[in-house]
Design an enzyme around this catalytic site. Structure first.
Site, PDB file in Angstrom:
ATOM      1  N   HIS A 198      16.849 -45.124  10.056  1.00 14.30           N
ATOM      2  CA  HIS A 198      16.582 -43.860  10.763  1.00 14.30           C
ATOM      3  C   HIS A 198      15.398 -43.078  10.201  1.00 14.30           C
ATOM      4  O   HIS A 198      15.000 -42.070  10.749  1.00 14.30           O
ATOM      5  CB  HIS A 198      17.848 -42.993  10.820  1.00 14.30           C
ATOM      6  N   CYS A 319      20.176 -23.018  -0.318  1.00 13.91           N
ATOM      7  CA  CYS A 319      19.810 -21.808  -1.036  1.00 13.91           C
ATOM      8  C   CYS A 319      21.064 -21.051  -1.403  1.00 13.91           C
ATOM      9  O   CYS A 319      21.443 -20.102  -0.764  1.00 13.91           O
ATOM     10  CB  CYS A 319      18.924 -20.969  -0.144  1.00 13.91           C
TER      11      CYS A 319
END
Lengths: 376, 385
Positions: A198, A319
């Site tokens: 992929h 994050c």
């Protein structure tokens, strides 16, 4: 939409899918079946293997292909199933598929060592060779192209040198971010090489492990004995054929694609506002990956801002307060303010220079606007 | 043998003349919750009865009952005719496989039934001992299980051994409406749950700070709100874009007051929205002293901008107790997913722990408060869950 997160995944090629349609239709038979249809399916897989070996200049007499479900599975099998015990060595720039395997080895009480990185993310070869001179290493895994910085390790040369020191070392490389993207011939000392479909416009759920025939390898998945007993489970015929077709498309235009993405990368690199951005990817890195950092900003915020303009980019890591920073970029020796602002751009041959132009403009503007807000 | 679920309430018993109001509300809540399940539902004296359900639906019904505030306990009973032999059969099938000590407690509402309740319990106990005497023995003071026999006037007898405890509290909707400020952390869904338990119907308000927080952070809040909605009989989530307000505060005010001022804006917006949607109180997950914005000084500062009651059900809870409840209501796993929430963006290094109201007001005087709130109110997204 401008899609610059091709190192995460690429859009499956429509023509590769179309050409493989027959394997979801009249040629659907189980490759292990003994009637004609089954034999045709088996032959289709055989030809895919031959082609994949050809693309990296590996002879069918010396190498074989084991189709797996993904690059991570290939890495797992290479690490857990080639060498039973001994001293395992890798570097700090590996994808989690390798890194976590080494954590597991360590938990199982096996001796492991992670070699330091150079600032661009490539392995510190000197340290690796010194270690090999000093101690008896049994297994080495070195990523071909670092998925976070794009740094290219010269794995053929590293493998040659290691085997010169100790011919018994088994050498594996994760080639997921290299295969179909840059000219490469499999070196004679590479024993195992992982691929993923992929990342080159194939389908998710389809990968391969290239293996030297003489290399011992145990299965990770047991069962019906498919893939020469090395990877049981009915073969993902459609996925394999799409993988082959997608690889053909990539390799037919390999040089051209390389130059094209190199141009895009260079254009963006040159166009970046140097007051804000620092480039983490080295000069000799893969043209398909450009990692930059906006010092003092958060990569995730930049990423979301670009999203509003229809631009998709990657950021090294989530994050969050926990595991906030990318393990790999941190290992390159950068401090927190740089780590905070990491954005990874990764390209594919479908990207255009016009996209790069639009991107640079918006990227610079968004970052400087955010910078104004964050540093009132 | 047919089965029935007997549902009991608790605090509604304490109500006087308006008891009917609460009973009706609980009944409606149970009915609404079971609307997609094939069963009959009836109110008896001080309890409710679910009958005619299929065995496969039983676990689904039980799960739903655990999420309806106001239900104190329920029992899954065998239903037989008012006939001593049949009652014994039911008791016998419940005791089959059981070990330890037991007693039989009989209640006879049908006064025409003989023998009377004391006698009935004694006879049933004796018969049970005859059959299972090698495994169970009688202890009427501290039995390890009790066989309850409830002989009703309508010709039915309920026999059961287990009494399962539920949420208790008061039926949702019986204690007005509240607007819960939901952040995506551990505390706010728990605060919402506590208020649902006391009968308050909730709507939720979330402050979204795109691009400083991502879609994944918003999805997390949607998921949490949906979970909370199971206790609330469905729920509405209002999402306000908070980005501009945060940027303006960050640009114009001292860094240490960032959080304090943000909280003041949140409260103002919450009050405005409450009036608009008919909520009578603001609900927050604040717990005294947990973080800088939850000291008494900070709470004073944020509370002073609204006149509407602000309910803080967790104010005296320890974090560990809050976590326990969040595990119980299955929001914990979602709450700890690592996405930024609006409070962690622009987080100052040293926030004011005890903000002085005078200084806060001075800092705020740099801002066009009404204009900013007006703007935020214009872009409220409503998600019905």
């Amino acid at each position: 939409m401008i899609y610059f997160d091709n190192a995460a995944t690429t859009k499956p090629s429509a023509s590769a899918l179309k050409k493989a349609e027959i394997y979801n239709d009249e040629q659907f038979f189980n490759p292990s079946a003994l009637y004609q249809g089954g034999l045709s399916s088996a032959n289709a897989i055989k030809s895919a293997k031959e082609y994949i070996l050809k693309t990296i200049g590996a002879s069918t007499s010396e190498y074989e292909v084991v189709f797996t479900s993904c690059g991570s599975e290939s890495d797992n099998q290479a690490i857990f199933c080639a060498v039973k015990r001994g001293f395992f060595v890798t570097d700090k720039g590996e994808h989690s598929a390798v890194f976590k395997c080494f954590c597991e080895l360590k938990n199982r009480g096996i001796k492991t060592e992670l070699i330091d990185l150079n600032p661009d993310g490539s392995i510190n070869e000197q340290k690796l060779f010194q270690l090999a001179e000093k101690e008896k290493i049994d297994f080495v895994s070195i990523v071909h192209v670092n998925n976070e910085t794009g740094a290219v390790n010269d794995i053929n040369r590293i493998a040659d040198k290691l085997k010169e020191i100790n011919p018994r070392i088994v050498f594996h490389s994760d080639g997921v971010q290299a295969y179909g993207k840059m000219p490469y011939k499999l070196g004679k000392n590479i024993d195992l090489y992982s691929l993923s479909a992929h990342k080159i416009n194939g389908l998710k759920g389809s990968g391969a492990l290239i293996k030297r025939k003489k290399q011992n390898l145990a299965p990770l998945v047991f069962g019906g004995g498919q893939e020469g007993g090395l990877r049981s489970g009915t073969e993902n015929l459609f996925g394999i054929k799409v993988f082959e077709n997608a690889a053909r498309e990539r390799f037919d235009n390999l040089e051209e694609n390389f130059k094209k993405t190199e141009n895009i990368k260079n254009y963006i690199e040159n166009g970046l506002d140097k007051e804000i951005f620092s480039v983490l990817s080295g000069k000799k890195s893969s043209p398909y990956i450009l990692t930059v950092s906006a010092k003092g900003l958060r990569g995730e915020v930049l990423m979301h801002t670009l999203e509003t303009f229809g631009i998709i980019v990657g950021n090294g890591s989530a994050c969050a307060s926990k595991n906030r920073y990318s393990r790999v970029i941190e290992a390159c020796g950068y401090k927190n303010d740089v780590l905070d602002g990491v954005v990874r751009l990764s390209f594919s041959p479908e990207n255009t220079i016009e996209e790069a132009e639009r991107f640079v403009k918006i990227f610079n503007e968004s970052a400087s606007k955010l910078k104004r807000i964050m540093q009132k | 043998m047919k089965k029935a679920i007997i549902i009991r309430y608790c605090e509604i018993h304490l109500k006087g003349k308006n008891r009917g109001y609460f009973e009706k509300m609980l009944k409606e809540n149970i009915k609404r919750s079971l609307k997609n399940i094939n069963c009959t539902f009836a109110a008896m004296h001080s309890r409710y009865l679910i009958e005619d359900f299929s065995e496969e639906d039983l676990p689904i019904i039980e799960e739903k009952l655990h999420k309806i505030a106001g239900i104190h306990t329920y029992s899954i009973a065998l239903v037989v005719e008012n006939d001593f032999e049949k009652i014994f059969e039911a008791c016998s099938s419940l005791c089959n496989g059981k070990h330890g000590t037991f007693r039989v407690t009989a209640n006879r509402a049908d006064k025409t039934f003989t023998p009377n309740s004391m006698e009935c319990a004694r006879l049933l106990g004796g018969r049970l001992l005859e059959v299972y005497g090698d495994k169970i023995k009688v202890d009427v003071v501290t039995p390890s299980f009790t066989v309850f026999v409830d002989i009703r006037e309508d010709g039915k007898t309920f026999v059961y051994t287990d009494v399962v405890h539920c949420m208790s509290g008061m039926p949702v909707g019986s204690a007005g409406r509240g607007l819960l400020l939901i952040s995506g952390g551990i505390d706010s869904p728990v605060a919402g749950y506590m208020m649902c338990k006391r009968g308050m119907k909730l709507d939720c308000l979330h402050f979204h700070s795109f691009p400083y927080t991502g879609e994944a952070a918003k999805q997390k809040v949607v998921d949490l709100t949906e979970k909370l909605g199971e206790y609330n009989g469905g729920i509405n989530l209002y999402v306000v874009s908070f980005t501009h307000i945060q940027e303006v505060i960050h640009e114009n005010c001292p860094e240490e007051f960032m959080i304090t001022l943000m909280r003041r804006f949140m409260m103002r917006i919450a009050e405005r929205l409450s009036y608009k949607i008919g909520a009578q109180a603001i609900v927050t997950g604040e717990s005294l002293g947990q973080v800088a914005s939850q000291t008494i000084e900070s709470i004073t500062s944020s509370n002073s901008v609204v006149t509407m009651p602000v309910l803080r059900p967790l104010i005296a809870f320890d974090k560990i107790d809050i976590i326990d409840i969040s595990r119980k209501i299955a929001t914990y796993e979602t709450s700890i997913l690592p996405y930024e929430d609006c409070c962690t963006v622009f987080l100052p290094k040293f926030p004011a722990i005890k903000p002085d109201l005078k200084r806060v007001l001075k800092a705020e005087s740099n801002l066009d408060v009404d204009g900013l709130i007006e703007e935020a109110m214009k872009n409220i997204e409503k998600i019905s869950l």
